[in-house]
Scaffold this active site. Sequence first.
Site, PDB file in Angstrom:
ATOM      1  N   TYR A 176      41.503  33.930  36.395  1.00  0.00           N
ATOM      2  CA  TYR A 176      41.612  32.345  36.455  1.00  0.00           C
ATOM      3  C   TYR A 176      43.375  33.272  36.140  1.00  0.00           C
ATOM      4  O   TYR A 176      44.118  32.429  37.329  1.00  0.00           O
ATOM      5  CB  TYR A 176      41.042  31.681  36.009  1.00  0.00           C
ATOM      6  CG  TYR A 176      42.113  30.493  36.352  1.00  0.00           C
ATOM      7  CD1 TYR A 176      41.365  30.166  37.431  1.00  0.00           C
ATOM      8  CD2 TYR A 176      42.753  29.424  35.663  1.00  0.00           C
ATOM      9  CE1 TYR A 176      41.105  28.796  38.084  1.00  0.00           C
ATOM     10  CE2 TYR A 176      43.309  28.232  36.405  1.00  0.00           C
ATOM     11  CZ  TYR A 176      42.362  28.543  37.283  1.00  0.00           C
ATOM     12  OH  TYR A 176      42.501  26.556  37.973  1.00  0.00           O
ATOM     13  N   SER A 226      47.999  25.519  39.575  1.00  0.00           N
ATOM     14  CA  SER A 226      47.738  25.428  38.071  1.00  0.00           C
ATOM     15  C   SER A 226      49.150  25.335  37.152  1.00  0.00           C
ATOM     16  O   SER A 226      49.437  26.388  37.135  1.00  0.00           O
ATOM     17  CB  SER A 226      46.142  26.009  37.533  1.00  0.00           C
ATOM     18  OG  SER A 226      46.048  25.657  36.199  1.00  0.00           O
TER      19      SER A 226
END
Length: 279
Positions: A151, A138
């Site tokens: 995250y 990501s």
Amino acid sequence: MSSKVVLITGTSSGIGLAAAVAAAQAGWRVVATLRDTSRADALRKTATEAGVEVEVRQLDVTDEASVAAAVDGVIADHGRLDAVINNAGAGHLGTLENESVAEVRTVMEVNFFGVLHVSKAALPHLRASGGRLITVTSVGGVIGQPFNEAYCAAKFAVEGYMESLAPVAAKAGVTVSVVEPGAVATEFVNNIGVDLQGEVAAAGPYADALQAYLDRTVAQFAGSAQTPAEAAGAVLEALTADRPAFRIQTSDWARGFTGTKLADLDGSAVLGLTGSWVG
């Protein structure tokens, strides 16, 4: 048609589903894995509409026995494994004061240790085939983002691990790449799996900041979100390019965003340095 075999995790929806279909269209024999195979209907329907076949198998990245069974099954049935795409993961929204350390550990188990479980089981077979180890991370693995502490920490860990592993794996004939999506349509709320306004109501002293973050994120998605198929194009690049970069962003927006931190967008300078450390 190629006889090469790729195993992909997290293929029930989103980038994983799109990557599985794209790889099959490119001639790969695709083993598409899911934690819950009852959720494979969308994958099968999309593959059928695209005129390709994918092989669906069960794999829970947090369960080492499940991982071993899936990888061993691929070798038993196909005799080889040429690539792995670590895509399985889960979003998470929260901040340190308002969540337990146990919740943070769960995020790490899925998004970091799950990648390690699959990669470790696959590496002997990827060495044998001179294969590729690809991990969907990501832009949150490059730039830490508010209310995404756990995250982003997991994605940072994955990126650091793979960047460190890449020169070592290359000496054994395995190419390592990470793919960095930005906003992908439909995935943000679905993957987090929470009532966003309920989260704001329960955020206490962080409520205003969380609401501002959510407002900004909704606007970002409206302006820059890719389709899963568009993002999967970068995964296919990592799978099929003659000499794929270590770090591949999925869009101009993702390149611009990560570029605020990374002058070395494709990772070649870092790997050129660390590669010299291993001969």
